[in-house]
Each structure stands twice: as structure tokens, then as C-alpha cells.
Design an enzyme around this catalytic site. Structure first.
Site, PDB file in Angstrom:
ATOM      1  CG  HIS A 190      -2.139  -0.957   0.849  1.00  0.00           C
ATOM      2  ND1 HIS A 190      -2.207  -2.227   1.351  1.00  0.00           N
ATOM      3  CD2 HIS A 190      -3.188  -0.820  -0.001  1.00  0.00           C
ATOM      4  CE1 HIS A 190      -3.276  -2.824   0.854  1.00  0.00           C
ATOM      5  NE2 HIS A 190      -3.888  -2.001   0.033  1.00  0.00           N
ATOM      6  CD  GLU A 432      -9.704  -7.688  -1.835  1.00  0.00           C
ATOM      7  OE1 GLU A 432      -8.702  -7.088  -2.229  1.00  0.00           O
ATOM      8  OE2 GLU A 432     -10.469  -7.228  -0.975  1.00  0.00           O
ATOM      9  CG  ASP A 456      -5.309  -8.216  -0.970  1.00  0.00           C
ATOM     10  OD1 ASP A 456      -4.203  -8.424  -0.435  1.00  0.00           O
ATOM     11  OD2 ASP A 456      -6.042  -7.269  -0.664  1.00  0.00           O
ATOM     12  CB  CYS A 503     -10.074  -1.966  -8.844  1.00  0.00           C
ATOM     13  SG  CYS A 503     -10.338  -3.110  -7.485  1.00  0.00           S
TER      14      CYS A 503
HETATM   15  C1  PEP Z   1      -6.478  -5.390  -4.484  1.00  0.00           C
HETATM   16  O1  PEP Z   1      -6.287  -6.155  -3.552  1.00  0.00           O
HETATM   17  O2  PEP Z   1      -6.211  -5.658  -5.681  1.00  0.00           O
HETATM   18  C2  PEP Z   1      -7.038  -4.052  -4.255  1.00  0.00           C
HETATM   19  C3  PEP Z   1      -7.336  -3.248  -5.257  1.00  0.00           C
HETATM   20  O3  PEP Z   1      -7.202  -3.638  -2.960  1.00  0.00           O
HETATM   21  P1  PEP Z   1      -5.995  -3.125  -2.043  1.00  0.00           P
HETATM   22  O4  PEP Z   1      -4.815  -2.877  -2.927  1.00  0.00           O
HETATM   23  O5  PEP Z   1      -6.452  -1.902  -1.344  1.00  0.00           O
HETATM   24  O6  PEP Z   1      -5.780  -4.283  -1.111  1.00  0.00           O
HETATM   25 MG    MG Z   2      -7.135  -5.795  -1.589  1.00  0.00          MG
END
Ligand code: PEP
Ligand code: MG
Length: 578
Positions: A190, A432, A456, A503
Site C-alpha cells: 500500500h 480478491e 490480493d 481495480c
Molecule cells: C487489491 O487487492 O487488488 C485491491 C485493489 O485492494 P488493495 O490494494 O487496497 O488491497
Molecule cells: Mg485488496
């Protein structure tokens, strides 16, 4: 000059003086002092040496007699701390360069450690680690536990750290923090995601970088190629100046695409949405030519403020976002707290495996008042535009049904107060986890849309920590296991006629866009700064070409072969992006 290679996680070039935050978060900037302060600083050095010797005595007294190896190490440290010539070198720096005690300590110990580690004799070179230990001891004495925050800066810097939390990164003042490099981290951690969103060039997986850079170093961060140059020479600075200029020209050229549709050469319209962490980024998505928000990571509301947001805090953030995107979709993901996104103030009990623990939707379902507060705010904002709700980390149908039931409860509460909301609000989930992908036909029954979170999904399917630099080479979207799961999710979503998007960070990787389109994806949600590049790729290809590429990839079994194949195809279309 030294050139080091790591993993590029956020594009752009930065060149500035370094600020080193070591693993204990000490910031050791070069600070000038007045002649009248020299005596005080020298006195602080003397006190720090006495304190460090005392620290050693306390530690020694706690060891049992048979731990002789530890005693040997302490003896080395003690000898060093009692060596007058060593202390004199530090004091000379204070007196001659008029700088603080901590800066002099970090500079001299770094010099000694670098010298020792370059010696061929293994015994001597390994003593560099002792020097860093002594440095830490002295800095603890000088700075105590008070850590200076990087947001009180008055000049441009690049941050060098062992690791940075998403909260620390979110708190950077972008005017002054021009880039960063860390020893830990991965491309989809993140912290990396935030760097991309904030447009801060960043490189991770730079082993021992905190030991190589001092507060007096100047550093280039090349976030496109994953390179860090320490104390560059004039020719290198010039080379990078030209490179940064060419990147800037490329970006300006792409800027002209802003109001053009993301449409393939054969007329297929692709929806490009933005991933955001803060409401003010909605404007950036718009300026980059995005069609709405596909992922609003609302947990940052919590992480950034350091306290639990009130319903009004939630509402105001959502209202600001929705107003920036009148009539366009705004997908608000409920709080995905836990794992690497831990609130600083909340008593989140430590877990042995936080990534597999009480995180995300599980946490919300255990903390109903927090969850309901957020849902109420989202529903209230739903009358302002096309607001949609998305639940993260769903692993089975029961979890989804439970979350929906709580949403219905909240709707009933609002009915009692006659508070307006959209009762037909779309409710979707993130795919995910492998279990969600494998049961997507079931989950589709109770979902209005899916968004595939590849970050994820890769982590959980391949059992590879997305933020761990030691296993980053195993973290691969192009793994046949991932592609197979995605194919089946696309099939199930299409069969159920529900919305579908991707996403995860893969949606902002230029090399994978053709493959995603060829597999049947028509909506992508990505880091705002990457929207123009992805749009350019889409406008340069036909779906026929993409389908052909996806069919070819389906015949391949090695992630590296797939990666090279899709990269070559994308490079032919847009060489400047690579
Ligand atoms: C993901 O896991 O792909 C996602 C978009 O959520 P995050 O990156 O916030 O875990
Ligand atoms: Mg995620």
C-alpha cells in the site's frame, strides 16, 4: 557516486538531498548551529558516550555468564566508545562544520562503517554491523524516543528508510518530499500504491540503502527504472535532467488525450476509472480524463486522521468525491483495515498472521458500530450522484449476505428518520481471494458487480506476501493460476450479466492492458497518474489484436514467457512507456 538497483514502484525522477529515517524512525538532517552552540553540542556528545557505555553495562548485567559471544560483542562496543580518537573525530566535525551532534555522529560512524565494509578480510568487514549498532546506541542517547516528523520540512528532500507505513507516506508533504527509497516493500504494497497515487517517484527493495546514504548525500530516485544514484557526478545529473525532460514531454503529449474517449481502433469503448485514497484526488482523476471512481479506499480516512471518523467525517469525504463526479460512478469500498493498514490509535490487537486475520470485511462485521456509521454516511451521500458500495475481501456467500443484511438494517434506521438515500444503490464485491474467484457464480447471485482486486488475489493464490521484497520475484500476475481464476470470474460475471472491472495495480501496468482487454475486461480502475498512458494504449489497439494476444497467452505456461510476450507487444505500441 554509487548506482543501486531495486524495484521501481512509482514513476518519475527526483533529485534532492537525502533524509534518512532508519528502522527506528530517526531523522538525521544536516542542521547548522551557531558558534555559541558548539560547546553545548560537544557536551551532548560527551553525555551520549557516557550514556551509551551505561546502556552497555545494563545490557551486560542482564546476560547470563555463558553468553560469551554477546560479552565479546559488548566488549568491542565498549572499547570503541572509550576510544578518545573516535570521539575527537566527531567533535572535530561539530567544531569545523558547525553542525549538530547527531549529524556529526551519523556522518562519522557511516564513514567508518563504509570503510570497514570495503576491507577484504571478512572479520574486519563484518565489524561494519557493530559500527551501525554503536551509531544507533549513540543516536538513542542523543535523540531519545522523540522522532521528528518529515512533514516539518523547509527544503526538498528524498526520504530513505528501512520501511514506510502507508500512514507515514500519506502524511508526506508533497512540496518537499520529492521521492523515496526503502529497503523493504513490493510493487503492490500500500505504500507503493500511495506513492503512485501521490505522484511521488519511489524505488523499493533497496537492500542496506539506509546504511549507504547519509544526511549529507544527494540522491537521484529513478522511479521508472528502479534505480537509485547516491551522490551522482555532474555527467549523471545532466543525463537525468535530459531524461526527466523527455518524460515530461511524453506526459504533456498524453495530456491532449484528456477529453478523448478510451476507445479501441475498432470502436470498443473502455471505461477508465480512478483508484483514490483521499477525496481531493477525485479532481486529479477528472483532470487525467477518468470516467469516475472505481475504488475509493476509504480506510485512509481512518489511517490519516489517526482516530475513528465520525459519520459526518465520512459523509463530507464522500460528498466531496461525488460532487467532483456528477452523474459518474463513484464506487466506495467499505473500510479495508488490517494487514498493513493498521490504525495508529485503535487498539488493534497484534496478530501472528495479520494478512489472514481479522481484517477488512471481517473486522467490520466484528465492529458493527464502526461499520454501520460508514454505511449510513455512504447511503446519505447516495442521493448526491451515482454512488455504489463495494465490500472488500469477501471469501464466501454468507459473509456477503451478512454484510448486505447490515446494510438493510442501516436503511431501515434511515427510514425511521426519513433521511433520504438511494434504496436501489448498487452493491458489489471485490474478488480478491481464491475462494471468491472459485465461487464467483454463487457470489454473483447477490452482487450487482464484481471488481477483481489482483493485488490480493495474487498474494493469496500464490501464497506470496505482496509487500515482502524477498519473495517479490514470485509475485506474478502472469502466473497461469491467476489467469485461469480471472478467466472464470469473467465468465461468471458475464453469465450473470453483472458489472465487472479490474481495480488491482495490474490495471495501471501498460504491458498488461492488451491481455486484460483480450480476456474480455471492459472497465479498468487505476492509479490516476497512469490513466493517460493506459488510454493511449487502448486507443492504439484493436480488440481483434487483443483477443489474438490473449489466445496466444492461454497456450503458454511460464509466467516469464507470458510477461515477455505481452511486454514486447506493448512496447511496439508505446515504446516511450518502457
Ligand atoms: C487489491 O487487492 O487488488 C485491491 C485493489 O485492494 P488493495 O490494494 O487496497 O488491497
Ligand atoms: Mg485488496
Amino acid at each position: 557516486m554509487e548506482i543501486r538497483k531495486g524495484i521501481a514502484v512509482s514513476p518519475g525522477i527526483a533529485f534532492a538531498r537525502a533524509i534518512v529515517i532508519d528502522s527506528k524512525d530517526y531523522r538525521i538532517p544536516r542542521r547548522a548551529i551557531l558558534p555559541s552552540q558548539v560547546a553545548d553540542e560537544v557536551h551532548r556528545v560527551d553525555e551520549a558516550f557516557s550514556g551509551a557505555v551505561h546502556q552497555l553495562s545494563v545490557l551486560e548485567s542482564r546476560q547470563s555468564v555463558d553468553e560469551s559471544s554477546l560479552k565479546d560483542i559488548f566488549a568491542v562496543h565498549r572499547r570503541f566508545l572509550q576510544d578518545e580518537s573516535f570521539r575527537k573525530r566527531i567533535i572535530d566535525v561539530i567544531q569545523q562544520e558547525m553542525v549538530t551532534a547527531e549529524f556529526a555522529v551519523s556522518t562519522i560512524l557511516h564513514e567508518i562503517a563504509v570503510h570497514l565494509s570495503s576491507v577484504e578480510d571478512l572479520y574486519i568487514s563484518e565489524r561494519a554491523a557493530d559500527i551501525y549498532d554503536i551509531q544507533k546506541r549513540l543516536l538513542t542517547e542523543l535523540l531519545g524516543n522523540v522522532t521528528e516528523s518529515v512533514d516539518h520540512l523547509s527544503e526538498e528532500v528524498v526520504v530513505i528508510a528501512h520501511n514506510l507505513t502507508p500512514t507515514q507516506t500519506a502524511g508526506f508533504n508533497k512540496t518537499y518530499v520529492r521521492g523515496f527509497a526503502t529497503e523493504a516493500g513490493g510493487r503492490t504494497s500500500h505504500t507503493a500504491i500511495l506513492a503512485r497515487s501521490l505522484g511521488i517517484p519511489a524505488v523499493v527493495a533497496m537492500e542496506d540503502i539506509t546504511a549507504q546514504v547519509t544526511a549529507s548525500s544527494k540522491v537521484i530516485i529513478d522511479g521508472n527504472r528502479g534505480v537509485v544514484v547516491i551522490d551522482p557526478d555532474e555527467a549523471t545529473i545532466e543525463e537525468y535532467r535530459e531524461y526527466a525532460e523527455s518524460l515530461h514531454k511524453f506526459e504533456t503529449r498524453l495530456g491532449s488525450l484528456r477529453d478523448k474517449p478510451a476507445e479501441t481502433r475498432d470502436g470498443v469503448r473502455i471505461t477508465l476509472l480512478g483508484n483514490i485514497e483521499f477525496p481531493d484526488e477525485a479532481v486529479l482523476v477528472k483532470n487525467k480524463g477518468g470516467d469516475g471512481i472505481g475504488l475509493y479506499r476509504t480506510e485512509f480516512l481512518y489511517l490519516y486522521s489517526g482516530s475513528e471518523p465520525t459519520e459526518q467525517d465520512h459523509y463530507e469525504a464522500y460528498a466531496e468525491t461525488v460532487r467532483a463526479f456528477q452523474g459518474k460512478p463513484v464506487v466506495i469500498r467499505t473500510m479495508d483495515l488490517g494487514a498493513d493498514k493498521l490504525p495508529t490509535t485503535q487498539g488493534h490487537p497484534p496478530e501472528a498472521n495479520p494478512v489472514l486475520g481479522l481484517r477488512s470485511i471481517r473486522y467490520c462485521l466484528e465492529h458493527l458500530s464502526l461499520f454501520k456509521t460508514q454505511l449510513r454516511a455512504i447511503l446519505r451521500a447516495s442521493v448526491l450522484g451515482d454512488v455504489r458500495i463495494m465490500f472488500p475481501l469477501i471469501t464466501n456467500l454468507q459473509e456477503l449476505r451478512q454484510a448486505r443484511m447490515i446494510l438493510r438494517d442501516v436503511m431501515e434506521d434511515l427510514d425511521e428518520y426519513a433521511a433520504p438515500y438511494n434504496p436501489m444503490i448498487q452493491v458489489g464485491i471485490m474478488i480478491e481471494t481464491p475462494s471468491a474467484a472459485l465461487t464467483s457464480s454463487l457470489l454473483a447471485i447477490d452482487s450487482d458487480f464484481f471488481s477483481i482486486g489482483t493485488n490480493d488475489l495474487i498474494q493469496y493464490t500464490l501464497a506470496v506476501d505482496r509487500g515482502n521484497e524477498h519473495v517479490s520475484s514470485l509475485y506474478a500476475f502472469a502466473d497461469p493460476a491467476i489467469l485461469s481464476l480471472i478467466r472464470s470470474v469473467i465468465h461468471d460475471a458475464n453469465k450473470a450479466k453483472i458489472g465487472l472491472s479490474v481495480c488491482g495495480e495490474i490495471a495501471s501496468e501498460p504491458e498488461y492492458i492488451m491481455l486484460l482487454l483480450g480476456m474480455g475486461i471492459r472497465t479498468l480502475s487505476l492509479a490516476p497518474p497512469m490513466i493517460p498512458e493506459v488510454k493511449q494504449i487502448i486507443r492504439s489497439v484493436s480488440t481483434k489484436e487483443c483477443n489474438h494476444l490473449a489466445r496466444k497467452v492461454a497456450t503458454m505456461d511460464a509466467p516469464r514467457q507470458i510477461k515477455n510476450y505481452v511486454r514486447d507487444a506493448a512496447m511496439k505500441i508505446m515504446p516511450e512507456a518502457f
